[in-house]
Design a protein around this motif. Structure first.
Motif, mmCIF file in Angstrom:
data_model
loop_
_atom_site.group_PDB
_atom_site.id
_atom_site.type_symbol
_atom_site.label_atom_id
_atom_site.label_comp_id
_atom_site.label_asym_id
_atom_site.label_seq_id
_atom_site.Cartn_x
_atom_site.Cartn_y
_atom_site.Cartn_z
ATOM 1 N N HIS A 27 -8.765 1.173 -9.047
ATOM 2 C CA HIS A 27 -9.044 0.401 -7.836
ATOM 3 C C HIS A 27 -9.227 1.367 -6.673
ATOM 4 O O HIS A 27 -8.576 2.407 -6.606
ATOM 5 C CB HIS A 27 -7.875 -0.538 -7.530
ATOM 6 N N LYS A 28 -10.106 1.000 -5.741
ATOM 7 C CA LYS A 28 -10.297 1.850 -4.560
ATOM 8 C C LYS A 28 -10.711 0.994 -3.375
ATOM 9 O O LYS A 28 -11.210 -0.125 -3.526
ATOM 10 C CB LYS A 28 -11.342 2.933 -4.825
ATOM 11 N N SER A 29 -10.462 1.527 -2.188
ATOM 12 C CA SER A 29 -10.920 0.855 -0.971
ATOM 13 C C SER A 29 -11.457 1.897 -0.013
ATOM 14 O O SER A 29 -10.930 2.996 0.115
ATOM 15 C CB SER A 29 -9.801 0.047 -0.316
ATOM 16 N N SER A 30 -12.511 1.528 0.670
ATOM 17 C CA SER A 30 -13.161 2.446 1.601
ATOM 18 C C SER A 30 -12.505 2.379 2.972
ATOM 19 O O SER A 30 -11.624 1.559 3.232
ATOM 20 C CB SER A 30 -14.648 2.114 1.697
ATOM 21 N N THR A 32 -10.747 -0.712 5.095
ATOM 22 C CA THR A 32 -10.097 -1.681 4.206
ATOM 23 C C THR A 32 -8.733 -1.126 3.834
ATOM 24 O O THR A 32 -8.639 -0.021 3.284
ATOM 25 C CB THR A 32 -10.937 -1.909 2.931
ATOM 26 N N THR A 90 0.808 -1.216 0.000
ATOM 27 C CA THR A 90 0.000 0.000 0.000
ATOM 28 C C THR A 90 0.841 1.266 0.000
ATOM 29 O O THR A 90 0.553 2.216 -0.724
ATOM 30 C CB THR A 90 -0.940 0.011 1.231
ATOM 31 N N PRO A 140 -6.889 -1.481 -1.900
ATOM 32 C CA PRO A 140 -7.871 -1.813 -2.933
ATOM 33 C C PRO A 140 -7.729 -3.258 -3.395
ATOM 34 O O PRO A 140 -6.620 -3.780 -3.474
ATOM 35 C CB PRO A 140 -7.524 -0.855 -4.078
ATOM 36 N N GLY A 141 -8.837 -3.885 -3.714
ATOM 37 C CA GLY A 141 -8.813 -5.259 -4.187
ATOM 38 C C GLY A 141 -8.184 -5.378 -5.564
ATOM 39 O O GLY A 141 -7.985 -4.392 -6.274
ATOM 40 N N GLU A 162 -10.961 7.603 0.764
ATOM 41 C CA GLU A 162 -10.742 6.302 0.141
ATOM 42 C C GLU A 162 -9.317 6.233 -0.423
ATOM 43 O O GLU A 162 -8.733 7.242 -0.801
ATOM 44 C CB GLU A 162 -11.752 6.038 -0.974
#
Length: 121
Positions: free
Chosen positions: A50-53, A56, A18, A59-60, A92
């Protein structure tokens, strides 16, 4: 082989990296386009968003949105225009992936994020 862009001299996978290849969005917004240029003719190339909230870490590996373009000629810029599933919220984490059919070798890019400074952290 798909890899994420990281501003570093090596390709990295999505696992436990990350801090090398994502950033946190300071405002709500959307990814408008990404422009890639490669020293090779990459062929059919998929660029993913890609994104993650919150809650999390990363991102997946499945992109929220992707665009496919035939990068048929080397040393030529190609536009990957995003028009759906390309929004994100302040806080995010977002990332971009690059998956060419052929070996890309040296590749550069620019991503255009449109930010709404009235809606941020």
């Amino acid at each position: 082989r798909s890899s994420d862009l990281n501003g570093y001299i090596v390709e990295l996978s999505y696992v436990s990296t990350t801090e090398y290849n994502t950033f946190v969005a300071p405002y709500d917004g959307y990814l408008n386009q990404v422009v890639f240029r490669s020293e090779e003719a990459c062929g059919s190339t998929v660029v993913g968003f890609h994104k993650s909230s919150t809650g999390t870490e990363f991102p997946g590996t499945t992109a929220a949105a992707s665009v496919t373009v035939d990068m048929a000629t080397d040393d030529t810029p190609y536009k990957f225009a995003f028009s759906s599933n390309n929004t994100f919220s302040a806080g995010e984490v977002v990332a971009i992936s690059f998956d060419p059919t052929n070996d890309a070798n040296d590749t550069v890019f620019a991503a255009e994020f449109i930010l709404d400074s009235s809606s941020g952290l």
